[in-house]
Motif scaffolding. Structure first.
Motif, mmCIF file in Angstrom:
data_model
loop_
_atom_site.group_PDB
_atom_site.id
_atom_site.type_symbol
_atom_site.label_atom_id
_atom_site.label_comp_id
_atom_site.label_asym_id
_atom_site.label_seq_id
_atom_site.Cartn_x
_atom_site.Cartn_y
_atom_site.Cartn_z
ATOM 1 N N GLN A 73 0.817 -1.208 0.000
ATOM 2 C CA GLN A 73 0.000 0.000 0.000
ATOM 3 C C GLN A 73 0.856 1.265 0.000
ATOM 4 O OE1 GLN A 73 -3.426 -0.219 -0.246
ATOM 5 N NE2 GLN A 73 -2.975 -2.399 -0.511
ATOM 6 N N ARG A 74 2.137 1.105 -0.172
ATOM 7 C CA ARG A 74 3.056 2.247 -0.224
ATOM 8 C C ARG A 74 3.026 2.860 -1.627
ATOM 9 N NH1 ARG A 74 6.845 2.347 3.942
ATOM 10 N NH2 ARG A 74 8.313 3.423 2.584
ATOM 11 N N THR A 75 3.667 4.015 -1.778
ATOM 12 C CA THR A 75 3.724 4.667 -3.089
ATOM 13 C C THR A 75 4.982 4.303 -3.861
ATOM 14 O OG1 THR A 75 4.753 6.610 -2.065
ATOM 15 C CG2 THR A 75 2.348 6.631 -2.298
ATOM 16 N N ALA A 76 5.861 3.490 -3.284
ATOM 17 C CA ALA A 76 7.116 3.104 -3.937
ATOM 18 C C ALA A 76 7.229 1.586 -3.988
ATOM 19 C CB ALA A 76 8.303 3.689 -3.172
ATOM 20 N N ILE A 77 8.080 1.112 -4.881
ATOM 21 C CA ILE A 77 8.361 -0.322 -4.989
ATOM 22 C C ILE A 77 9.111 -0.781 -3.739
ATOM 23 C CG2 ILE A 77 9.775 -2.018 -6.229
ATOM 24 C CD1 ILE A 77 9.195 -0.546 -8.794
ATOM 25 N N ARG A 100 5.470 -4.079 -6.458
ATOM 26 C CA ARG A 100 5.074 -2.751 -6.953
ATOM 27 C C ARG A 100 3.979 -2.131 -6.093
ATOM 28 N NH1 ARG A 100 4.968 -5.863 -11.996
ATOM 29 N NH2 ARG A 100 2.769 -5.978 -11.538
ATOM 30 N N PRO A 101 3.826 -0.799 -6.142
ATOM 31 C CA PRO A 101 2.751 -0.132 -5.391
ATOM 32 C C PRO A 101 1.376 -0.658 -5.838
ATOM 33 C CG PRO A 101 4.310 1.489 -6.217
ATOM 34 C CD PRO A 101 4.675 0.176 -6.827
ATOM 35 N N GLY A 102 0.557 -1.006 -4.882
ATOM 36 C CA GLY A 102 -0.785 -1.520 -5.176
ATOM 37 C C GLY A 102 -0.823 -2.998 -5.533
ATOM 38 N N THR A 147 2.188 -0.577 4.623
ATOM 39 C CA THR A 147 1.871 0.830 4.386
ATOM 40 C C THR A 147 3.065 1.699 4.748
ATOM 41 O OG1 THR A 147 1.022 1.249 6.610
ATOM 42 C CG2 THR A 147 -0.527 0.316 5.017
ATOM 43 N N SER A 148 2.935 3.012 4.564
ATOM 44 C CA SER A 148 4.012 3.930 4.940
ATOM 45 C C SER A 148 4.122 4.030 6.471
ATOM 46 C CB SER A 148 3.749 5.303 4.336
ATOM 47 O OG SER A 148 2.485 5.785 4.750
ATOM 48 N N ASN A 149 3.131 3.525 7.209
ATOM 49 C CA ASN A 149 3.150 3.530 8.668
ATOM 50 C C ASN A 149 3.653 2.225 9.277
ATOM 51 O OD1 ASN A 149 2.129 6.155 8.798
ATOM 52 N ND2 ASN A 149 0.017 5.414 8.684
ATOM 53 N N GLY A 150 3.886 1.201 8.457
ATOM 54 C CA GLY A 150 4.369 -0.063 8.975
ATOM 55 C C GLY A 150 3.711 -1.264 8.304
#
Length: 155
Positions: A73-77, A100-102, A147-150
């Motif tokens: 769920q991050r925006t980066a690979i 990949r993202p998503g 995610t970007s939070n963990g």
């Protein structure tokens, strides 16, 4: 008199003809019964064989796999993702690359629900994020969100 004697002869022939057909009718009934019993025996044998093979397969299969659905769920690979778990007899490490993202991938672990497994994500900037998930889950299919939070499991 001539007519009655011909009738008697014809009647006698009919009776003889009918008596001759009786063994054929009985033989046909025996064949029908035999065909039905062969078909029934074959059907029971096939079903019994399938059940026996299924039971044999279950006895020799080591265990049911635990499926883990991993979603980025991050925006980066995520260049490298490591999943580790162990049981009484083995230690296993699975590596996923270039998530990949998503993107969502499903992996199978030789593991039981509720025993937990660790996930470590090595990010593109060189940092690492890790978590132990699945400890409280009773399900044979788990979901993990990165995610970007963990890293978060559905347990």
């Amino acid at each position: 008199m001539k007519d009655s004697s011909l009738r008697d002869v014809n009647a006698g022939q009919c009776v003889v003809a009918d008596d001759a057909n009786l063994p054929d009718v009985k033989q046909e009934q025996v064949m029908q019964f035999w065909n039905k019993s062969v078909i029934l025996t074959a059907f029971v044998g096939i079903i019994g064989g399938a059940l026996l093979a299924s039971g044999w397969y279950r006895l020799n299969y080591p265990m049911q796999p635990l499926f883990v659905e991993i979603s980025n769920q991050r925006t980066a690979i995520i260049p490298l993702l490591s999943i580790e778990h162990g049981s009484d007899y083995a230690q296993e490490k699975i590596l996923l690359t270039q998530l990949r993202p998503g993107e969502t991938r499903v992996i199978a672990l030789n593991h039981e629900p509720g025993r937990g497994y660790s996930i470590e994500a090595q990010l593109a900037d060189g940092s690492k994020v890790e978590a132990c998930v699945g400890k409280l889950s009773k399900k044979w299919v788990n979901s993990v969100l990165i995610t970007s939070n963990g890293i978060f499991g559905d347990d």
